[in-house]
Design an enzyme around this catalytic site. Sequence first.
Site, short mmCIF file in Angstrom:
data_model
loop_
_atom_site.label_atom_id
_atom_site.label_comp_id
_atom_site.label_asym_id
_atom_site.label_seq_id
_atom_site.Cartn_x
_atom_site.Cartn_y
_atom_site.Cartn_z
N GLU A 1 0.83 -1.21 0.00
CA GLU A 1 0.00 0.00 0.00
C GLU A 1 0.86 1.26 0.00
O GLU A 1 0.77 2.11 0.90
CB GLU A 1 -0.97 -0.03 1.18
CG GLU A 1 -1.94 -1.20 1.09
CD GLU A 1 -3.04 -1.21 2.14
OE1 GLU A 1 -2.83 -0.64 3.22
OE2 GLU A 1 -4.11 -1.79 1.87
N GLU B 1 -5.30 -8.38 -1.31
CA GLU B 1 -6.04 -8.20 -0.06
C GLU B 1 -7.48 -7.88 -0.38
O GLU B 1 -7.76 -7.00 -1.20
CB GLU B 1 -5.48 -7.05 0.79
CG GLU B 1 -4.17 -7.34 1.46
CD GLU B 1 -3.75 -6.24 2.42
OE1 GLU B 1 -4.63 -5.61 3.04
OE2 GLU B 1 -2.54 -6.02 2.53
C1 BG6 Z 1 -4.57 -3.11 4.70
C2 BG6 Z 1 -3.24 -3.53 5.25
O1 BG6 Z 1 -4.59 -1.73 4.68
O2 BG6 Z 1 -5.73 -3.41 5.40
C3 BG6 Z 1 -3.30 -4.69 6.21
O3 BG6 Z 1 -2.33 -3.82 4.21
C4 BG6 Z 1 -4.49 -4.50 7.12
O4 BG6 Z 1 -2.07 -4.77 6.89
C5 BG6 Z 1 -5.76 -4.51 6.29
O5 BG6 Z 1 -4.57 -5.42 8.15
C6 BG6 Z 1 -7.03 -4.37 7.11
O6 BG6 Z 1 -6.95 -3.24 7.93
P1 BG6 Z 1 -7.18 -3.33 9.50
O7 BG6 Z 1 -6.80 -2.02 10.02
O8 BG6 Z 1 -8.60 -3.67 9.68
O9 BG6 Z 1 -6.28 -4.43 9.98
#
Ligand code: BG6
Length: 483
Positions: free
Chosen positions: A188, A381
Amino acid sequence: MGLRKDFLWGGAVAANQVEGAWNVDGKGLSVADVATYKPKVDVKDYRKQVGVSSADIDAAIKATDTTDYPKRRGIDFYHRYPEDLALFNEMGFKTLRLSIAWTRIFPTGEETEPNQAGLAHYRELFAKMHDYQIEPIVTLSHYEMPLALATKYNGWADRHVIDLFVRFCQACFTAFKDDVKYWLTFNEIDSVTRHPFTSAGIIPDQTDNLLQTEYQAFHHQFVASALVTKACHEMIPGSQIGCMLTKLTDYPNSSDPRDVLASFNKNTMNYFPADVQVFGEYPALILNYFKEHDLDIEMTSEDLAILKANPVDFVSFSYYMSMVSSYDENNLTLTTGNTVVGGKNPHLPATEWGWTVDPVGLRISLLQLYDRYHKPLMIVENGMGAKDDLTADHHVHDDYRIKYFKAHFAEMIKAVDAGVDLLGYTSWAPIDLVSASTSQMSKRYGFIYVDEDDLGQGSLNRYKKDSFTWYQKVIATNGADLG
Ligand code: BG6
């Protein structure tokens, strides 16, 4: 039609959110090890609340306890990975995206020789993955730079960090050239301006011009990414290296051209780091933004030549939600998203954390990215944070999670049928882990439940949720049976 036969189905994690073992086998402190548990982040003030001060860091360095610092304990993947990989294998994973913690290899970032214990750990992990024919996709930097580089150089603000990162990556390429074919540089990368400390090691109170520092850090990361891309190609023939973008898909709040323009500007700022990594040059609109904001970014002609000569091979991205923009914020109802606050789309439902659920937005994102970059894509993701209930007989009936994934997969397949070249999909996350933004465990993403609460209490036992069997079937049928 449908997904390619060798489609890389799997899941994604980051070292700092799963490994724990924060002070084991010579590991140094990373920026993640000083992140505190933040259960009550106010959505309206996200940036300030996830920020850190020099005083916070000093206190964290003295602390030996893990209670307030959940990323120090993770889910103990460092020791339990054989059990977890067996479960991923049972689901039929073709791939697992994970990161190598920089601080396990170079504890302060400045050593000249890598830590052998750190290399040995990942060597064993990759060997186990290959036993299961699970292809590693490795992120070289996922919110876990050595803390020592943050305190000494203000992180990526300093050009010197480029060489240190390249040294770390070269050590990884040397050690794992036979184990890892797919690499990602910065997780990111666009997030530097949203959470500068987590993303780039910038301690806001150490600069009197934060915006300037952030964009200078961006530039150093771009140069580092290009140098690492070059090294990867030279050192591992046949390897593929990609950039990684948070796809913060934004729509106009209305057909008012002023809203359309506001949304265009939002998307332009979101794309720009991937633009630099794919096209090898800064977009003219961004150079103009620098001028308009009196930003004087130091970039040499040699830097620009390095960027131009070393574009990435593919584009990977995270996708969780979408937002809407307006020329006038008063027209919007604000909500949180993935480390952002923005306009809520009234047509969409949202998770308990306020992130809108927008499966069609995933299709739109795939079409936009493919149309823009003409490069293979990878979704690295996507997922839904939710509170899960573990029943007395150790089940989790997470039909809401199945519904979320099912809708997203259907749209993903439509995008592929429309002509998008998609290499794979890794869910965030296949197993519950510590949240990046709030360090909560109770914000659960996995197909596998981990018995651990926000304060680190629990047996750490793993239990299969209903979504486990569902995802297993999706993979077995290569997406033909979504249930
Ligand atoms: C992404 C990141 O922004 O979102 C992850 O790359 C992160 O590391 C994921 O865990 C979900 O966000 P959060 O804050 O709910 O863990």
